[in-house]
Design a protein around this motif. Structure first.
Motif, short mmCIF file in Angstrom:
data_model
loop_
_atom_site.label_atom_id
_atom_site.label_comp_id
_atom_site.label_asym_id
_atom_site.label_seq_id
_atom_site.Cartn_x
_atom_site.Cartn_y
_atom_site.Cartn_z
N GLY A 69 -12.37 -75.34 -16.90
CA GLY A 69 -11.32 -74.37 -17.06
C GLY A 69 -11.93 -73.14 -16.19
N THR A 70 -13.44 -72.96 -15.95
CA THR A 70 -14.08 -72.10 -15.23
C THR A 70 -13.72 -72.07 -13.70
N PRO A 71 -13.47 -71.22 -13.17
CA PRO A 71 -12.86 -71.24 -11.76
C PRO A 71 -14.22 -71.72 -10.83
N MET A 72 -13.66 -72.29 -9.66
CA MET A 72 -14.72 -72.99 -9.00
C MET A 72 -15.05 -72.19 -7.58
N ASP A 73 -16.15 -72.48 -7.18
CA ASP A 73 -16.80 -71.77 -5.76
C ASP A 73 -16.80 -72.95 -4.86
N GLY A 74 -16.68 -72.14 -3.65
CA GLY A 74 -17.23 -73.23 -2.34
C GLY A 74 -16.05 -73.17 -1.35
N TYR A 75 -14.72 -73.21 -1.78
CA TYR A 75 -13.90 -73.17 -0.93
C TYR A 75 -12.77 -72.31 -1.34
N GLY A 76 -12.28 -71.42 -0.23
CA GLY A 76 -11.36 -70.14 -0.30
C GLY A 76 -9.86 -70.94 -0.52
N ALA A 77 -9.82 -71.97 0.00
CA ALA A 77 -8.18 -72.44 -0.24
C ALA A 77 -8.10 -73.11 -1.70
N CYS A 98 -30.91 -72.74 -4.96
CA CYS A 98 -29.86 -73.57 -5.32
C CYS A 98 -29.42 -74.79 -4.48
N THR A 99 -28.94 -75.63 -4.99
CA THR A 99 -28.56 -77.00 -4.35
C THR A 99 -27.27 -76.77 -3.23
N HIS A 100 -26.58 -75.79 -3.57
CA HIS A 100 -25.35 -75.28 -2.74
C HIS A 100 -24.13 -76.32 -3.04
N THR A 101 -24.10 -76.95 -4.29
CA THR A 101 -22.89 -77.67 -4.51
C THR A 101 -21.71 -76.93 -4.38
N HIS A 102 -20.63 -77.62 -3.59
CA HIS A 102 -19.17 -76.76 -3.70
C HIS A 102 -18.31 -77.22 -4.66
N ALA A 103 -19.09 -77.86 -5.77
CA ALA A 103 -18.12 -78.28 -6.79
C ALA A 103 -18.52 -77.67 -8.09
N GLY A 104 -19.32 -76.53 -7.93
CA GLY A 104 -19.73 -75.59 -9.16
C GLY A 104 -19.06 -74.52 -9.38
N PRO A 105 -19.50 -73.74 -10.34
CA PRO A 105 -18.59 -72.55 -10.79
C PRO A 105 -18.54 -71.35 -10.06
N PHE A 106 -17.51 -70.78 -10.20
CA PHE A 106 -17.47 -69.38 -9.45
C PHE A 106 -18.25 -68.47 -10.53
N GLY A 107 -18.80 -67.28 -9.91
CA GLY A 107 -19.31 -66.14 -10.77
C GLY A 107 -20.47 -65.67 -10.60
N LEU A 108 -21.29 -66.69 -9.91
CA LEU A 108 -22.74 -65.91 -9.92
C LEU A 108 -22.97 -65.18 -8.46
N LEU A 109 -22.01 -65.04 -7.66
CA LEU A 109 -22.49 -64.14 -6.40
C LEU A 109 -21.82 -62.97 -6.59
N PRO A 110 -22.25 -61.85 -6.03
CA PRO A 110 -21.69 -60.55 -6.09
C PRO A 110 -20.23 -60.54 -5.45
N GLU A 111 -19.50 -59.28 -5.82
CA GLU A 111 -18.27 -59.27 -5.38
C GLU A 111 -18.06 -58.85 -3.70
N GLU A 112 -17.15 -59.46 -3.22
CA GLU A 112 -16.91 -58.87 -1.72
C GLU A 112 -15.48 -58.32 -1.82
N PRO A 113 -15.18 -57.22 -1.53
CA PRO A 113 -13.92 -56.74 -1.46
C PRO A 113 -12.90 -57.45 -0.47
N GLY A 114 -11.86 -58.10 -1.02
CA GLY A 114 -10.81 -58.91 -0.17
C GLY A 114 -11.25 -60.50 0.00
N ILE A 115 -12.47 -60.66 -0.23
CA ILE A 115 -12.93 -62.23 -0.20
C ILE A 115 -13.39 -62.64 -1.52
#
Length: 432
Positions: free
Chosen positions: A19-27, A90-107
């Motif tokens: 249920g945690t949001p995922m990171d790696g793909y904006g779409a 980091c291994t840079h998996t695009h199937a991991g959680p969102f929330g570890l990188l800082p905020e980017e307004p609009g992105i």
């Protein structure tokens, strides 16, 4: 003996709740729906005399320097390893959680404080565990060549990639490997934006394949020249079956290399962290960014109507996404003129390791390896910070997705390489 190398390796589960949001793909807008394979946090601790080095690897897309600093502070506060001697990659998996990188307004929305706190506590705990289980170890370092996993993600026919996998094996007194650290460069993007299952992607599959042969060994993966390399043209599908196939190709080369390496004597450990500031490239005017996006959308539509290959269409799709990011940047207030971060250099005997804070291209990594004063040099990307792509001159001239998405021009890549060599050179000079 004062010069006896000691080592310990620990791995723990850092998988967030489903249920945690995922990171790696904006779409990708949906949150995680399950766990295919656990995300791991791993720590390799080395000691010789009074010197210690900690290599942390995380199944995450990236971490910010501020989060790295908090992990380092927790480890240093317990007298386990000094901050500049702890590398968090980091291994840079695009199937991991969102929330570890800082905020980017609009992105990018604000990060997940609870997830960050959990990660810090777990990795500091892993460091304590590793300290308590240090044991005499024998180091071996080898190089292999990987074919069929990653290729240049914009031109699969150009041999612009670093095929090398560097394998560091640490054996216990029994002769069995207690840890194997591997370094190979390729985006962990076998799984696409439609995937909602948490996974370590092909690096996790490679580790799992090796662990079936050596169940007591901790296998750590660090990424290398990944900025312009991915599985876009080597994967046959974006499925977990394909994750397994590509992971096993990497595992096979690591296995062959770790069985061929010869033991070597470790003549000291060293670490250095170098603060560095990179100039942001100028933003486009709003109307320029809008026109660029429209042109790229038109180009994509034309390709879809033609007999263009999947690869051509995929490149055009990524350029559209890069142009969207460029437009968002043009809409926002001007950011600071510089991005401040760090480059880290380590050495373990005759092995040099340099940590770069983002996504270096093949040209930068190969140049560092060729000019390094150390007999073997591993270049680790997504190390300690994630500030984006470092495109080379060709990517900038061609307007690739990576160049459009990056906050930097090609000069930043040259500065990155020069800083890395400066750190490696300083460590080497200190051994003279």
């Amino acid at each position: 003996m004062a010069d006896q190398l000691l080592a310990s390796a620990v791995e723990i589960d850092i998988t967030p709740p489903v249920g945690t949001p995922m990171d790696g793909y904006g779409a990708r807008t949906d949150s995680s729906a399950g766990v295919h394979d656990p995300l791991l946090g791993q720590l390799l601790l080395l000691q010789q005399g009074s010197q210690r080095i900690a290599l942390v690897t995380l199944d995450l897309i990236g971490v910010a320097l501020e989060l790295t600093s908090r992990i380092r502070a927790g480890i240093a506060g317990l007298w386990i390893a000094p901050g500049q001697a702890t590398m968090v990659s980091c291994t840079h998996t695009h199937a991991g959680p969102f929330g570890l990188l800082p905020e980017e307004p609009g992105i990018r929305p604000p990060g997940d404080h609870n997830l960050q706190q959990m990660l810090i506590r777990k990795m500091v705990g892993a460091a304590v565990w590793a300290r308590e289980t240090l044991q005499p170890a024998q180091l071996s370092v080898g190089r292999g060549r990987v074919e069929g996993v990653g290729v240049n993600r914009n031109d699969p026919h150009a041999d612009r990639q670093d095929h090398e996998v560097i394998v560091v094996r640490l054996d216990a007194a029994s002769g069995m490997p207690l840890a194997v650290w591997m370094n190979y460069g390729c985006h962990a993007t076998v799984l696409g934006e439609k995937n909602l299952w948490l996974s370590a992607d092909y690096p996790g599959a490679a580790r799992a394949a090796l662990r079936r042969l050596y169940p007591q060994t901790v296998f750590l993966y660090s990424n290398g020249a990944s900025g312009d390399v991915s599985t876009r043209f080597t994967r046959r599908a974006q499925t977990f079956q394909e994750v397994e196939r590509l992971g096993r190709i990497l595992a096979g080369e690591v296995l062959k290399t770790m069985l061929k390496v010869e033991p070597s004597r470790v003549s000291g450990l060293g670490a250095l962290a170098i603060p560095v500031a990179f100039q942001r490239r100028p933003r486009l005017r709003l109307e320029q960014a809008q026109q660029q996006l429209q042109d790229m959308r038109n180009r994509l539509a034309a390709l879809r109507q033609s007999v263009a290959s999947h690869g051509e269409i995929r490149r055009a799709e990524t350029k559209v996404r890069g142009a969207v990011a460029e437009l968002e940047r043009a809409k926002r207030p001007a950011a600071t003129a510089e991005i401040t971060t760090e480059v880290q250099a380590l050495h373990i005997g005759d092995l040099g390791i340099v940590g770069l804070p983002g996504e270096p291209f093949t040209e930068t990594v190969v140049d560092i390896k060729r000019a390094s004063p150390w007999p073997v040099t591993a270049v680790v990307s997504y190390a300690n910070d994630e500030v984006g792509y470092f495109p080379d001159d060709l990517a900038v001239s061609e307007g690739t997705y990576e160049a459009l998405k990056s906050p930097f021009g090609a000069e930043a890549a040259r500065q990155l390489g020069q800083t890395a060599l400066s750190g490696l050179g300083a460590l080497h000079a200190s051994m003279s």
